[in-house]
Design a protein around this motif. Structure first.
Motif, mmCIF file in Angstrom:
data_model
loop_
_atom_site.group_PDB
_atom_site.id
_atom_site.type_symbol
_atom_site.label_atom_id
_atom_site.label_comp_id
_atom_site.label_asym_id
_atom_site.label_seq_id
_atom_site.Cartn_x
_atom_site.Cartn_y
_atom_site.Cartn_z
ATOM 1 N N ILE A 9 2.883 -4.005 -8.939
ATOM 2 C CA ILE A 9 2.170 -4.462 -7.748
ATOM 3 C C ILE A 9 1.346 -5.710 -8.071
ATOM 4 N N ILE A 10 0.630 -5.687 -9.208
ATOM 5 C CA ILE A 10 -0.208 -6.828 -9.592
ATOM 6 C C ILE A 10 0.651 -8.074 -9.822
ATOM 7 N N LYS A 11 1.756 -7.900 -10.568
ATOM 8 C CA LYS A 11 2.643 -9.038 -10.823
ATOM 9 C C LYS A 11 3.225 -9.576 -9.517
ATOM 10 N N SER A 12 3.606 -8.686 -8.629
ATOM 11 C CA SER A 12 4.210 -9.115 -7.367
ATOM 12 C C SER A 12 3.199 -9.819 -6.474
ATOM 13 N N LEU A 13 1.949 -9.354 -6.491
ATOM 14 C CA LEU A 13 0.902 -10.034 -5.714
ATOM 15 C C LEU A 13 0.731 -11.471 -6.190
ATOM 16 N N LYS A 14 0.737 -11.653 -7.497
ATOM 17 C CA LYS A 14 0.630 -13.000 -8.061
ATOM 18 C C LYS A 14 1.800 -13.868 -7.611
ATOM 19 N N THR A 15 2.993 -13.312 -7.679
ATOM 20 C CA THR A 15 4.187 -14.049 -7.264
ATOM 21 C C THR A 15 4.142 -14.389 -5.776
ATOM 22 N N MET A 16 3.740 -13.422 -4.973
ATOM 23 C CA MET A 16 3.672 -13.637 -3.522
ATOM 24 C C MET A 16 2.661 -14.713 -3.153
ATOM 25 N N LEU A 17 1.524 -14.735 -3.838
ATOM 26 C CA LEU A 17 0.509 -15.748 -3.560
ATOM 27 C C LEU A 17 1.030 -17.145 -3.895
ATOM 28 N N LEU A 18 1.723 -17.262 -5.021
ATOM 29 C CA LEU A 18 2.292 -18.565 -5.394
ATOM 30 C C LEU A 18 3.347 -19.009 -4.383
ATOM 31 N N CYS A 19 4.185 -18.084 -3.949
ATOM 32 C CA CYS A 19 5.210 -18.412 -2.936
ATOM 33 C C CYS A 19 4.552 -18.869 -1.635
ATOM 34 N N THR A 20 3.464 -18.220 -1.265
ATOM 35 C CA THR A 20 2.738 -18.590 -0.044
ATOM 36 C C THR A 20 2.209 -20.015 -0.142
ATOM 37 N N VAL A 21 1.618 -20.358 -1.294
ATOM 38 C CA VAL A 21 1.079 -21.707 -1.492
ATOM 39 C C VAL A 21 2.194 -22.750 -1.427
ATOM 40 N N LEU A 77 0.831 -1.209 0.000
ATOM 41 C CA LEU A 77 0.000 0.000 0.000
ATOM 42 C C LEU A 77 0.863 1.257 0.000
ATOM 43 N N ILE A 78 1.947 1.226 0.778
ATOM 44 C CA ILE A 78 2.823 2.396 0.881
ATOM 45 C C ILE A 78 3.537 2.660 -0.442
ATOM 46 N N SER A 79 3.968 1.580 -1.100
ATOM 47 C CA SER A 79 4.809 1.739 -2.285
ATOM 48 C C SER A 79 4.023 1.807 -3.592
ATOM 49 N N TYR A 80 2.691 1.717 -3.524
ATOM 50 C CA TYR A 80 1.870 1.648 -4.746
ATOM 51 C C TYR A 80 2.165 2.791 -5.710
ATOM 52 N N LYS A 81 2.194 4.004 -5.203
ATOM 53 C CA LYS A 81 2.381 5.150 -6.104
ATOM 54 C C LYS A 81 3.811 5.292 -6.602
ATOM 55 N N PHE A 82 4.736 4.564 -5.971
ATOM 56 C CA PHE A 82 6.138 4.652 -6.386
ATOM 57 C C PHE A 82 6.509 3.592 -7.413
ATOM 58 N N VAL A 83 5.959 2.382 -7.284
ATOM 59 C CA VAL A 83 6.376 1.279 -8.148
ATOM 60 C C VAL A 83 5.391 0.989 -9.268
ATOM 61 N N GLY A 84 4.172 1.502 -9.166
ATOM 62 C CA GLY A 84 3.210 1.345 -10.249
ATOM 63 C C GLY A 84 2.291 0.149 -10.104
ATOM 64 N N ARG A 85 1.156 0.222 -10.788
ATOM 65 C CA ARG A 85 0.109 -0.793 -10.674
ATOM 66 C C ARG A 85 0.546 -2.137 -11.233
ATOM 67 N N ILE A 86 1.214 -2.142 -12.387
ATOM 68 C CA ILE A 86 1.593 -3.406 -13.030
ATOM 69 C C ILE A 86 2.559 -4.203 -12.154
ATOM 70 N N GLY A 95 9.799 -8.801 -14.347
ATOM 71 C CA GLY A 95 9.282 -7.562 -13.782
ATOM 72 C C GLY A 95 8.410 -7.767 -12.570
ATOM 73 N N SER A 96 8.720 -8.797 -11.782
ATOM 74 C CA SER A 96 7.931 -9.098 -10.595
ATOM 75 C C SER A 96 8.858 -9.158 -9.380
ATOM 76 N N SER A 97 8.279 -9.513 -8.242
ATOM 77 C CA SER A 97 9.063 -9.585 -7.014
ATOM 78 C C SER A 97 8.339 -10.480 -6.020
ATOM 79 N N SER A 98 9.103 -11.056 -5.107
ATOM 80 C CA SER A 98 8.503 -11.851 -4.037
ATOM 81 C C SER A 98 8.079 -10.974 -2.878
ATOM 82 N N GLY A 99 8.205 -9.663 -3.050
ATOM 83 C CA GLY A 99 7.837 -8.731 -1.982
ATOM 84 C C GLY A 99 9.029 -8.412 -1.108
ATOM 85 N N GLY A 100 8.776 -8.355 0.162
ATOM 86 C CA GLY A 100 9.863 -8.091 1.105
ATOM 87 C C GLY A 100 10.343 -6.656 1.060
ATOM 88 N N THR A 101 11.637 -6.505 1.257
ATOM 89 C CA THR A 101 12.204 -5.161 1.361
ATOM 90 C C THR A 101 12.333 -4.473 0.007
#
Length: 287
Positions: A80-92, A69-78, A130-136
């Motif tokens: 964030i969406i790609k990273s959410l997908k990646t994070m969900l897969l990592c969680t599973v 939420l904090i970084s949304y305006k800095f890193v962009g919507r695309i 162009g994605s990320s597992s989140g984190g720092t």
């Protein structure tokens, strides 16, 4: 246009699945079972799992949400969406798939090495799409946007080091810090090698009076093109040429030997490049 987008989506998912697999091996199979925490929020989730048995994947996902939420305006919507997908897969993978498989129970040092290797492979695959597992990553990008003069490397290092140092009191031994550092450093090396090393090469710069002859031999015997730039020596005032040639590392020695044979007085500089794009090398995206 639609088939291209569909292909891109499937490619992203494939990279995410393979990346999540390797990432989870690094975290669950090696780091968790060897009782050390690499850097990032996943490392923090590992510490919380050790203390309170919180699930690693879900905990890491929840820790990431405020940063999203904090970084949304800095890193962009695309992103964030790609990273959410990646994070969900990592969680599973972390919480529902890998607990069903055997884990490594050998040397903690070997666990640190292999944790770093597998984490590096997984993260590199995420970053390449162009994605990320989140984190720092989110926090680092946000801080960099607000304070552009700060070094991204320094910011990441400070955050990771703080989390790794927490492993000392949590696991009760300083070895946890050393193994965490080993894993994190190796992760960075593997990411660089995968993302840049495969396309790395050399840029050979030659100051010579025999540029056309050298260029001819490089083209005929090595199969590389070169660029000739007219120049004048500031000290001698003589006309010379600057010849530029991009080549693979394996071709560098051959080209330098050829230059020495043609013009023993040539001035040669060799610079290592992390990435070469264009004809004869990696293709530009979209080509």
């Amino acid at each position: 246009m639609f088939p291209y987008k569909l292909k891109t989506i499937f490619t992203d998912i494939a990279f995410d699945l393979i990346g999540a697999f390797f990432y989870s091996i690094g975290v669950f199979t090696f780091a968790k079972m060897a009782n050390f925490a690499p850097g990032g929020l996943t490392g923090l989730a590992l510490l919380m799992n050790y203390l309170w048995k919180f699930p690693i994947g879900i905990t890491s996902f929840l820790l990431n949400l405020p940063l999203l939420l904090i970084s949304y305006k800095f890193v962009g919507r695309i992103f964030i969406i790609k990273s959410l997908k990646t994070m969900l897969l990592c969680t599973v993978f972390l919480d529902f798939i890998f607990p069903l498989f055997p884990v490594y129970a050998g040397s903690r040092f070997m666990a640190a090495l292999y944790s770093g290797i597998f984490l590096g492979i997984g993260l590199a695959l995420f970053y390449m799409r162009g994605s990320s597992s989140g984190g720092t990553d989110f926090l680092t990008m946000s801080i960099k946007a607000l304070r552009p003069h700060l070094s991204i490397g320094l910011i990441s290092t400070i955050i990771d080091l703080f989390i790794i140092l927490l492993g000392w009191p949590v696991f009760g031994n300083v070895d946890a810090v050393l193994y965490g550092l080993t894993s994190t450093i190796l992760t960075s090396i593997v990411i660089d090698k995968i993302m840049y090393g495969l396309d790395s090469g050399s840029m050979i710069l030659v100051i010579t009076m025999h540029s056309h002859e050298i260029s001819h031999h490089i083209g005929n015997y090595i199969g590389r093109g070169s660029t000739i730039i007219p120049a004048f020596g500031s000290y001698t005032g003589q006309r010379r040429d600057i010849l530029l040639c991009a080549c693979s590392k394996s071709q560098t020695y051959l080209i330098c030997g050829m230059i020495q044979w043609i013009d023993s007085g040539a001035f040669v500089m060799i610079a290592e490049t992390t990435n070469i794009l264009g004809e004869g090398f990696a293709r530009r995206s979209g080509q």
